[in-house]
Motif scaffolding. Sequence first.
Motif, PDB file in Angstrom:
ATOM      1  N   ARG A 189       0.838  -1.212   0.000  1.00 31.60           N
ATOM      2  CA  ARG A 189       0.000   0.000   0.000  1.00 31.60           C
ATOM      3  C   ARG A 189       0.862   1.248   0.000  1.00 31.60           C
ATOM      4  O   ARG A 189       0.605   2.192  -0.755  1.00 31.60           O
ATOM      5  CB  ARG A 189      -0.941   0.000   1.200  1.00 31.60           C
ATOM      6  N   ASP A 190       1.876   1.283   0.850  1.00 33.73           N
ATOM      7  CA  ASP A 190       2.789   2.425   0.871  1.00 33.73           C
ATOM      8  C   ASP A 190       3.561   2.538  -0.441  1.00 33.73           C
ATOM      9  O   ASP A 190       3.811   3.639  -0.930  1.00 33.73           O
ATOM     10  CB  ASP A 190       3.783   2.319   2.033  1.00 33.73           C
ATOM     11  N   PHE A 191       3.938   1.413  -0.995  1.00 31.88           N
ATOM     12  CA  PHE A 191       4.686   1.415  -2.252  1.00 31.88           C
ATOM     13  C   PHE A 191       3.870   2.048  -3.374  1.00 31.88           C
ATOM     14  O   PHE A 191       4.336   2.967  -4.055  1.00 31.88           O
ATOM     15  CB  PHE A 191       5.092  -0.012  -2.638  1.00 31.88           C
ATOM     16  N   TRP A 192       2.637   1.568  -3.565  1.00 27.32           N
ATOM     17  CA  TRP A 192       1.816   2.083  -4.662  1.00 27.32           C
ATOM     18  C   TRP A 192       1.372   3.526  -4.413  1.00 27.32           C
ATOM     19  O   TRP A 192       1.307   4.331  -5.342  1.00 27.32           O
ATOM     20  CB  TRP A 192       0.622   1.176  -4.925  1.00 27.32           C
ATOM     21  N   ALA A 193       1.073   3.856  -3.156  1.00 29.83           N
ATOM     22  CA  ALA A 193       0.710   5.243  -2.837  1.00 29.83           C
ATOM     23  C   ALA A 193       1.886   6.168  -3.103  1.00 29.83           C
ATOM     24  O   ALA A 193       1.731   7.239  -3.704  1.00 29.83           O
ATOM     25  CB  ALA A 193       0.262   5.352  -1.385  1.00 29.83           C
ATOM     26  N   ALA A 223       8.006  14.665  -2.433  1.00 35.21           N
ATOM     27  CA  ALA A 223       8.727  14.321  -1.199  1.00 35.21           C
ATOM     28  C   ALA A 223       7.923  13.321  -0.368  1.00 35.21           C
ATOM     29  O   ALA A 223       8.481  12.331   0.140  1.00 35.21           O
ATOM     30  CB  ALA A 223       9.017  15.583  -0.388  1.00 35.21           C
ATOM     31  N   ILE A 224       6.622  13.546  -0.258  1.00 36.31           N
ATOM     32  CA  ILE A 224       5.768  12.603   0.466  1.00 36.31           C
ATOM     33  C   ILE A 224       5.791  11.243  -0.230  1.00 36.31           C
ATOM     34  O   ILE A 224       5.853  10.199   0.417  1.00 36.31           O
ATOM     35  CB  ILE A 224       4.326  13.148   0.575  1.00 36.31           C
ATOM     36  N   GLY A 225       5.761  11.255  -1.560  1.00 34.07           N
ATOM     37  CA  GLY A 225       5.835  10.009  -2.313  1.00 34.07           C
ATOM     38  C   GLY A 225       7.141   9.277  -2.082  1.00 34.07           C
ATOM     39  O   GLY A 225       7.161   8.050  -1.914  1.00 34.07           O
ATOM     40  N   ARG A 233       9.611   4.080   2.962  1.00 33.28           N
ATOM     41  CA  ARG A 233       8.945   3.426   4.098  1.00 33.28           C
ATOM     42  C   ARG A 233       8.418   2.052   3.708  1.00 33.28           C
ATOM     43  O   ARG A 233       8.429   1.122   4.514  1.00 33.28           O
ATOM     44  CB  ARG A 233       7.811   4.312   4.593  1.00 33.28           C
ATOM     45  N   SER A 234       7.942   1.912   2.470  1.00 31.49           N
ATOM     46  CA  SER A 234       7.379   0.633   2.032  1.00 31.49           C
ATOM     47  C   SER A 234       8.406  -0.495   2.061  1.00 31.49           C
ATOM     48  O   SER A 234       8.044  -1.666   2.159  1.00 31.49           O
ATOM     49  CB  SER A 234       6.779   0.767   0.633  1.00 31.49           C
ATOM     50  N   PHE A 235       9.686  -0.159   1.970  1.00 30.60           N
ATOM     51  CA  PHE A 235      10.728  -1.168   2.012  1.00 30.60           C
ATOM     52  C   PHE A 235      11.236  -1.427   3.435  1.00 30.60           C
ATOM     53  O   PHE A 235      11.921  -2.416   3.683  1.00 30.60           O
ATOM     54  CB  PHE A 235      11.906  -0.761   1.115  1.00 30.60           C
ATOM     55  N   LEU A 236      10.893  -0.534   4.370  1.00 33.39           N
ATOM     56  CA  LEU A 236      11.427  -0.640   5.728  1.00 33.39           C
ATOM     57  C   LEU A 236      10.414  -1.162   6.746  1.00 33.39           C
ATOM     58  O   LEU A 236      10.790  -1.826   7.709  1.00 33.39           O
ATOM     59  CB  LEU A 236      11.941   0.725   6.196  1.00 33.39           C
TER      60      LEU A 236
END
Length: 150
Positions: free
Chosen positions: A6-10, A51-53, A59-62
């Motif tokens: 979800r974080d990755f695609w967002a 920047a948010i992206g 974050r999606s990887f961590l």
Amino acid sequence: MPKDLRDFWAGLLYLIAGAAAFYIAIDYEMGSAVSMGPGYFPKVLSVLLMAIGAISLVRSFLVEGEPVVGFAFGKSLYIALSVLVFALLAEGAGMAVAVAAVFMVSAVASSFFNWKQAALIAGGAALFCSLVFVKGLGVPLPIFGPWLGM
């Protein structure tokens, strides 16, 4: 492989949208914080969006996230429809009606939808946006448009 899809695609969506907005505004004069040109606001917002992206992508990887169960097509259609409704109503019905309609249509997508609560929020948002954007910033839209005889 990302730990949170979800974080990755967002994050990817934010990066693409921010880059597209920056590209559109690239030829607009930037100005300065004291004397803003027509490109200042879109460029600053697009950089913030990128920047948010980027933060979301990293974050999606961590951080481990919940698995993606499915895609809510119906709810996504309500959100897309709300944007279309705004575009169709803004000039004819006015800013207040268009903003209220956006909130009402998009609220239907929520699992916690309540007509009374949505109407109160829509009315408050319509008042706020009309005052800030039309009166404060001079956006050339009527608060109530010609379709309403105003």
